[in-house]
Design a protein around this motif. Structure first.
Motif, PDB file in Angstrom:
ATOM      1  N   VAL A  22      39.284  44.731  29.267  1.00  0.00           N
ATOM      2  CA  VAL A  22      39.236  44.707  31.431  1.00  0.00           C
ATOM      3  C   VAL A  22      37.899  45.205  32.278  1.00  0.00           C
ATOM      4  CG1 VAL A  22      40.665  44.789  33.033  1.00  0.00           C
ATOM      5  CG2 VAL A  22      41.736  44.320  31.417  1.00  0.00           C
ATOM      6  N   LEU A  23      37.256  46.293  31.102  1.00  0.00           N
ATOM      7  CA  LEU A  23      36.709  47.193  32.129  1.00  0.00           C
ATOM      8  C   LEU A  23      35.459  46.644  31.333  1.00  0.00           C
ATOM      9  CD1 LEU A  23      38.017  51.079  31.671  1.00  0.00           C
ATOM     10  CD2 LEU A  23      37.724  49.586  33.569  1.00  0.00           C
ATOM     11  N   ALA A  24      35.275  45.819  30.324  1.00  0.00           N
ATOM     12  CA  ALA A  24      34.242  45.212  30.353  1.00  0.00           C
ATOM     13  C   ALA A  24      34.227  44.206  30.976  1.00  0.00           C
ATOM     14  CB  ALA A  24      34.137  44.945  28.359  1.00  0.00           C
ATOM     15  N   VAL A  25      35.104  43.188  31.783  1.00  0.00           N
ATOM     16  CA  VAL A  25      34.817  41.989  31.988  1.00  0.00           C
ATOM     17  C   VAL A  25      34.553  42.040  33.750  1.00  0.00           C
ATOM     18  CG1 VAL A  25      36.333  40.328  32.700  1.00  0.00           C
ATOM     19  CG2 VAL A  25      36.070  40.589  30.655  1.00  0.00           C
ATOM     20  N   MET A  26      34.995  43.414  33.886  1.00  0.00           N
ATOM     21  CA  MET A  26      34.630  43.364  35.529  1.00  0.00           C
ATOM     22  C   MET A  26      33.708  44.513  35.776  1.00  0.00           C
ATOM     23  SD  MET A  26      38.486  45.713  36.319  1.00  0.00           S
ATOM     24  CE  MET A  26      38.252  46.261  37.649  1.00  0.00           C
ATOM     25  N   VAL A  27      33.104  45.689  34.265  1.00  0.00           N
ATOM     26  CA  VAL A  27      31.438  45.808  34.594  1.00  0.00           C
ATOM     27  C   VAL A  27      30.729  44.806  34.486  1.00  0.00           C
ATOM     28  CG1 VAL A  27      29.653  46.467  33.353  1.00  0.00           C
ATOM     29  CG2 VAL A  27      31.900  47.705  34.109  1.00  0.00           C
ATOM     30  N   VAL A  28      30.533  43.370  34.094  1.00  0.00           N
ATOM     31  CA  VAL A  28      29.705  42.410  33.793  1.00  0.00           C
ATOM     32  C   VAL A  28      30.091  40.898  35.269  1.00  0.00           C
ATOM     33  CG1 VAL A  28      29.589  40.143  32.396  1.00  0.00           C
ATOM     34  CG2 VAL A  28      30.180  41.657  30.880  1.00  0.00           C
ATOM     35  N   ALA A  29      31.252  41.642  35.542  1.00  0.00           N
ATOM     36  CA  ALA A  29      31.536  40.593  36.599  1.00  0.00           C
ATOM     37  C   ALA A  29      30.265  41.518  37.502  1.00  0.00           C
ATOM     38  CB  ALA A  29      33.244  40.606  37.093  1.00  0.00           C
ATOM     39  N   LEU A  30      30.632  42.663  37.590  1.00  0.00           N
ATOM     40  CA  LEU A  30      30.042  43.326  38.596  1.00  0.00           C
ATOM     41  C   LEU A  30      28.397  43.313  38.909  1.00  0.00           C
ATOM     42  CD1 LEU A  30      30.460  45.224  40.907  1.00  0.00           C
ATOM     43  CD2 LEU A  30      30.287  46.769  39.824  1.00  0.00           C
ATOM     44  N   VAL A  31      28.179  42.954  37.417  1.00  0.00           N
ATOM     45  CA  VAL A  31      26.750  43.206  37.829  1.00  0.00           C
ATOM     46  C   VAL A  31      26.300  41.655  37.961  1.00  0.00           C
ATOM     47  CG1 VAL A  31      24.894  42.813  35.561  1.00  0.00           C
ATOM     48  CG2 VAL A  31      26.193  44.550  35.784  1.00  0.00           C
ATOM     49  N   VAL A  32      26.749  40.474  37.171  1.00  0.00           N
ATOM     50  CA  VAL A  32      26.906  39.454  37.636  1.00  0.00           C
ATOM     51  C   VAL A  32      26.802  39.593  40.153  1.00  0.00           C
ATOM     52  CG1 VAL A  32      26.968  36.449  37.691  1.00  0.00           C
ATOM     53  CG2 VAL A  32      27.210  37.980  36.078  1.00  0.00           C
TER      54      VAL A  32
END
Length: 60
Positions: A22-32
């Motif tokens: 969940v944290l990895a998906v959130m970080v990737v979404a934030l970067v995008v």
């Protein structure tokens, strides 16, 4: 074979794995989102010289 604990929950991924995913998906979404909103000078044109003098052919 029974895969349920006494609480009735299925055995699946450990909580720490789910948390990391969940944290990895959130970080990737934030970067995008940041890349889309902030833009910037990204792409192949970034690596070309913008203020280079015009090249003149040399006759030999």
């Amino acid at each position: 074979m029974e895969l349920r604990r006494e609480t009735g929950r299925d055995e699946g991924l450990p909580r720490w794995v789910r948390t990391l995913v969940v944290l990895a998906v959130m970080v990737v979404a934030l970067v995008v989102v940041a890349m889309l909103l902030l833009g910037g000078e990204h792409g192949p044109g970034r690596h070309t010289a913008m203020s280079a003098p015009d090249a003149t052919p040399v006759d030999r």
